[in-house]
Design a protein around this motif. Sequence first.
Motif, PDB file in Angstrom:
ATOM      1  N   HIS A 115      23.330   2.699  -7.772  1.00  0.00           N
ATOM      2  CA  HIS A 115      22.440   3.800  -7.412  1.00  0.00           C
ATOM      3  C   HIS A 115      23.241   5.010  -6.937  1.00  0.00           C
ATOM      4  O   HIS A 115      22.895   6.158  -7.257  1.00  0.00           O
TER       5      HIS A 115
ATOM      6  N   TYR B 255      18.654   6.902  -2.755  1.00  0.00           N
ATOM      7  CA  TYR B 255      17.980   7.992  -3.473  1.00  0.00           C
ATOM      8  C   TYR B 255      17.044   8.779  -2.560  1.00  0.00           C
ATOM      9  O   TYR B 255      17.091  10.021  -2.525  1.00  0.00           O
ATOM     10  N   GLU B 256      16.176   8.078  -1.818  1.00  0.00           N
ATOM     11  CA  GLU B 256      15.163   8.784  -1.036  1.00  0.00           C
ATOM     12  C   GLU B 256      15.771   9.579   0.118  1.00  0.00           C
ATOM     13  O   GLU B 256      15.208  10.592   0.545  1.00  0.00           O
TER      14      GLU B 256
ATOM     15  N   LYS C 216      24.661   6.926  -9.759  1.00  0.00           N
ATOM     16  CA  LYS C 216      23.644   7.594 -10.561  1.00  0.00           C
ATOM     17  C   LYS C 216      23.272   8.950  -9.982  1.00  0.00           C
ATOM     18  O   LYS C 216      22.961   9.890 -10.727  1.00  0.00           O
ATOM     19  N   TYR C 217      23.310   9.091  -8.635  1.00  0.00           N
ATOM     20  CA  TYR C 217      22.779  10.296  -7.986  1.00  0.00           C
ATOM     21  C   TYR C 217      23.833  11.152  -7.271  1.00  0.00           C
ATOM     22  O   TYR C 217      23.586  12.333  -7.017  1.00  0.00           O
ATOM     23  N   TYR C 218      24.983  10.576  -6.922  1.00  0.00           N
ATOM     24  CA  TYR C 218      25.954  11.289  -6.089  1.00  0.00           C
ATOM     25  C   TYR C 218      27.290  11.437  -6.821  1.00  0.00           C
ATOM     26  O   TYR C 218      27.656  10.637  -7.679  1.00  0.00           O
TER      27      TYR C 218
ATOM     28  N   LYS D 239      16.984   1.896  -3.321  1.00  0.00           N
ATOM     29  CA  LYS D 239      16.282   3.123  -3.684  1.00  0.00           C
ATOM     30  C   LYS D 239      15.996   3.977  -2.457  1.00  0.00           C
ATOM     31  O   LYS D 239      16.213   5.198  -2.469  1.00  0.00           O
TER      32      LYS D 239
END
Length: 658
Positions: free
Chosen positions: A176, A145-146, A179-181, A141
């Motif tokens: 992860h 993500y951060e 999910k975000y990139y 995470k």
Amino acid sequence: MKKMLLSLTLCASLLLPLFPIGAKAAETTEPHTNELPIAELTLSPNRTKGIVSMTFDDGSVPTAEWLNEKFKEYDLYGSTMLITNNNINSPDKIETWKAIYADGRLEPESHTYTHMVLPTDSWANANNPSSLENNTEENFKREIYESGLMIQNAFGKFPLCIAPSNNTMCEGGMKHVKKYYYAMRQGSRYNSGEIQSLDPKPGSHERGGWYNLLMSGTKNAEAKILEGLNTAARNGGWLVVMCHGIGADSGDSTYEKFEPVLQQMSMLQESGLVWVTTFGNATRYIRQRQNTTVNIARENNTSYRVTLSMNQYTDDGLPLPKSEFNLPLTVRFRLPEGATHMICDLGDGEKMHEGIKETDGTFVYLNMRAGKDVAMVRFCNEEGQTILKPELFTLKHGLALGEMLDYTFYIKTDIELVRAKIADGEYTDASSLEKVMVRGEEFYALHYKIPLDDAPKNFQIAVVASVGGKEGALVFNCSLFEYLNGLLNNDHADAMQMLALNTMILLRDVANEKKISVDTTAVQEAIMNYHYMPKAPDQFKNATVPDTSKIHATIAFDLPGRMAIILSPEVGRSTADYTFRDSSGKTLEATVENGKLILARSFSNITEGIEVVYSGGGVTETLSYSLADDYARIKTKGLMASVYTSLYRTSLACLEIE
């Protein structure tokens, strides 16, 4: 005796191969599947072959400042891969980077939060087994993500791309990332010159997929980068350059060594061979292209409406917000036959685009935005005449072969015909064109005559008409002899028209040399009304034979695959005085109809040779001939290779002899 011309008129529905793609025959009511223009999105924008993205890891400010100046000088772009908790963990650092990004030459992407390696088992076993302890949900995470969240808070946008520490990512961390990139660069900094495909597989972290994009490292490898550049420019592909700092603070390269790389990139970009852009923009373009469709609809008789529609989500489930994915995409339009330009109106007035000739056709490239741009396009020739829909015309073809090739093009249209021309001839105004009746319909007729031996394999036909007060044109190429030969190689029944035509060519010489006339008015009527002729005597009994003091016969054709010899005795002679014999001397039985002697035989028997003998009043006359010699003579001209074998097994159809 004057040489005779034998002709065959063919219905357009049987000659579709003579038309360009999208043409429609007179009797066809269903639209052709390819009637709309062909347009597709290009892998790389603006006719470039490849894309180049330079990525610089670890957030070296001196490197970024040097690159920013050089990029402005050479018109280049690149991406800084930031270790966010090191590079932008204070307001001062953020302001420094904002000043660099203000010129728009560099962009921020993620290189994780602290540069913690989140390794695969294979990487850890080969390099640092204890690093497997890093693979926890908490670290995933934070690092994945951060790090992106810090970039968003600092510069206003969450990054599209990430480059993991040491270019490795474990399965847990990959969830992860996906999910975000939208893209992740992996690989080794020592693998130089590798080229990534311009069509990465969505959701894949296999080599070359969106989450394992191939990269080309610059560690002492400037020559390899130059080689990769030239490969992308020549063969296409996506060159993703990976570099740390440049100069004393890095060691990957020096300013002196790296500037020639930038110069080469600039030269290739200026030449239109590559697009040098940021990692993020390259990802945007390719992701948009993979999820966008070109929509084409006919607006009217001359124009088409073109739009792009983009999916809301990628195939691997990522959103495609229009606020973020809004790059113009390049659409490649194939010009239809006869067109040299495309006229386009994107809402700012009509503009003419000249077609670009390439190995597989002539094309126009147009940049459009999905969901925003509406393009009204029409195609025209060098004279500015719009290329018209073939469906606006009913077209037929006629062909006669003797010493001359006599080709007739028949035109019928409900719009205003202006003029037409064939091959290199001059345009003939519609008012000067001959009008003829074909199957009860009036057509304009345009003629093209040329010595048979000089007949071109290909020639062009152009028809100009007026639509809405503007001139438009229908232009297409005819490959006549190629088409005739092609018909003989399939089993389509209508191909027998062509076989009949070639038999006519053979009989031309027979008629001239053996004084046999061709006179088949009854057959002509049958053709124009698509009637078949089941019995030779019934069809041929009314044929006329000119007065002559010698034996004179009329040759006609029947279905299936038969030929009739019709003999009309001279005054004072009786049908009983004539005998038909084959090449072996066997007497052949003929029928008598209305005072005429008719012999109907299959082509196979006729080619063996037929002899007509008159014996009466102390006089004996003989007429004999064989088509074999005539066929051999025609065959050397390369027109037909299998007339006889095809006639043995196939019927003649729709034959008209004039």
